[in-house]
Design an enzyme around this catalytic site. Structure first.
Site, PDB file in Angstrom:
ATOM      1  N   ARG A  93       0.808  -1.222   0.000  1.00 27.62           N
ATOM      2  CA  ARG A  93       0.000   0.000   0.000  1.00 27.62           C
ATOM      3  C   ARG A  93       0.842   1.274   0.000  1.00 27.62           C
ATOM      4  O   ARG A  93       0.403   2.295  -0.497  1.00 27.62           O
ATOM      5  CB  ARG A  93      -1.005  -0.028   1.160  1.00 27.62           C
ATOM      6  N   LYS A 191     -15.692   7.890   0.798  1.00 27.66           N
ATOM      7  CA  LYS A 191     -14.847   7.691   1.982  1.00 27.66           C
ATOM      8  C   LYS A 191     -13.819   8.812   2.107  1.00 27.66           C
ATOM      9  O   LYS A 191     -13.310   9.301   1.112  1.00 27.66           O
ATOM     10  CB  LYS A 191     -14.132   6.349   1.867  1.00 27.66           C
ATOM     11  N   GLY A 224     -10.555  -2.620   9.675  1.00 24.24           N
ATOM     12  CA  GLY A 224     -12.007  -2.772   9.718  1.00 24.24           C
ATOM     13  C   GLY A 224     -12.736  -1.434   9.686  1.00 24.24           C
ATOM     14  O   GLY A 224     -13.965  -1.396   9.562  1.00 24.24           O
ATOM     15  N   GLY A 225     -11.984  -0.330   9.763  1.00 28.26           N
ATOM     16  CA  GLY A 225     -12.603   0.997   9.799  1.00 28.26           C
ATOM     17  C   GLY A 225     -13.561   1.239   8.638  1.00 28.26           C
ATOM     18  O   GLY A 225     -14.690   1.694   8.834  1.00 28.26           O
TER      19      GLY A 225
HETATM   20  C1  R5P Z   1      -8.969   1.078   0.486  1.00 29.91           C
HETATM   21  O1  R5P Z   1      -8.687   1.946  -0.108  1.00 29.91           O
HETATM   22  C2  R5P Z   1      -9.258  -0.356   0.397  1.00 29.91           C
HETATM   23  O2  R5P Z   1     -10.057  -0.705  -0.670  1.00 29.91           O
HETATM   24  C3  R5P Z   1      -9.905  -0.806   1.688  1.00 29.91           C
HETATM   25  O3  R5P Z   1     -11.179  -0.218   1.814  1.00 29.91           O
HETATM   26  C4  R5P Z   1      -9.078  -0.461   2.889  1.00 29.91           C
HETATM   27  O4  R5P Z   1      -7.728  -0.680   2.678  1.00 29.91           O
HETATM   28  C5  R5P Z   1      -9.548  -1.227   4.084  1.00 29.91           C
HETATM   29  O5  R5P Z   1      -8.760  -0.928   5.174  1.00 29.91           O
HETATM   30  P1  R5P Z   1      -9.349  -0.796   6.627  1.00 29.91           P
HETATM   31  O6  R5P Z   1     -10.013  -2.094   6.958  1.00 29.91           O
HETATM   32  O7  R5P Z   1      -8.143  -0.532   7.491  1.00 29.91           O
HETATM   33  O8  R5P Z   1     -10.295   0.362   6.637  1.00 29.91           O
END
Ligand code: R5P
Length: 296
Positions: A93, A191, A224-225
């Site tokens: 990432r 988001k 999971g946020g």
């Molecule tokens: C983000 O850009 C990805 O598609 C996922 O939504 C994200 O990486 C999920 O990460 P987390 O569970 O920490 O929110």
């Protein structure tokens, strides 16, 4: 070709070997009291092509190190080719420098793979396919997009007239593809990630999902946020059912339990990360198809 399943993908490695009727190499592995890994490859590898199967889900550093140790040892033992099948690729990432001095972990990780003796790296739905394919240019690479396969599997598992929802604009490609394959409508949410605190928020909005069956689809769940915020918003809009599906499930058991507690009907992920606390869809066939086409 022989298959060497690493400690993190034992079942998947064995399944790939079984499907392709290829011999398995044995691996003796244990952890020392300080946490370091002991590994011993058992079997003949001289002049053989060996495919290591090992995901790099948490603890990422340990899983990554194990691949590097295995690849390097295989080459030292005379393997003619080392293929690393890394269903979830860690450290992908951070793939570009956004602030001075920031570490571009993706590039460094890819170079570590190459320098350990890996000739070919196969992964699934890399974080950024383009960047993945152009990094470490001397190493052969494949990024398998398993969305078409998963869309069909989800339909086989449960056939509903879903409204497909992506949690953010970054999910649009996957969502559009799934919607095209299943011939179902989709929307994406908005988001926002605070650049300093990394806190996720999904913009509050009215979603037209009352009394509809919803399939929330994301490529990865980590803290999971994203999922939790998206699920809360969807449930506020009263769907008749909600399934959360993700490709790479890195979430802790606590996070999975928190999501279950929100009232989601089901959580499903692929087995790029092996888990026994939720339903998983086996993706071994997508890997065996590629191995057959390219090497067997
Ligand atoms: C983000 O850009 C990805 O598609 C996922 O939504 C994200 O990486 C999920 O990460 P987390 O569970 O920490 O929110």
């Amino acid at each position: 070709m022989k298959i060497l399943p690493g400690p993190a993908s034992k079942e998947l490695g064995e399944r790939i070997a079984k499907l392709l009727k290829l011999p398995l190499l044995d691996l003796n592995s244990k952890y020392f009291s300080d946490g370091e890994t002991y590994l011993q490859i058992v079997g003949d590898v001289l002049n053989e092509e060996i495919a290591i199967v090992q995901t790099t889900a948490p603890p990422q550093e340990k899983r990554l190190m194990e691949i590097l140790l295995l690849a390097s040892t295989l080459k030292e033992m005379g393997a003619s080719k080392v293929i690393a099948i890394v269903p979830y690729l860690c450290y992908a990432r951070s793939d570009r420098r956004r602030k001075d001095g920031e570490v571009v972990s993706h590039e460094i990780t890819m170079n570590l793979f190459y320098n350990s003796g890996i000739d070919t790296l196969i992964t699934i739905n890399a974080h950024n396919s383009e960047i993945f394919l152009e990094t470490a240019p001397n190493m052969e690479k494949f990024d398998l997009n398993i969305i078409p396969f998963l869309a069909k599997e989800i339909k086989k598992y449960k056939d509903k007239e879903w409204l497909i929802i992506g949690p953010d604009s970054g999910s649009i490609k996957d969502i559009e593809l799934t919607s095209r394959i299943l011939n179902l409508p989709y929307i994406t949410l908005e988001k926002y990630r605070d650049p300093d605190t990394h806190k996720i928020s999904i913009k509050d909005a009215e979603i037209d999902c009352k009394d509809k069956d919803v399939l929330l689809l994301d490529d990865i769940i980590s803290s999971g946020g994203t999922a939790i915020d998206a699920i809360k918003l969807i449930l506020k809009n009263k769907p008749s059912s909600l399934i959360f599906f993700c490709i790479h499930n890195l979430a802790s058991e606590e996070v999975i339990n928190e999501i279950k507690g929100l009232g989601v009907n089901e959580i499903i992920s692929s087995n790029t990360v092996e888990r026994d606390d939720i339903e998983t869809i086996d993706i071994a066939n997508s890997i065996t198809d590629l191995l057959e086409e390219k090497y067997l």
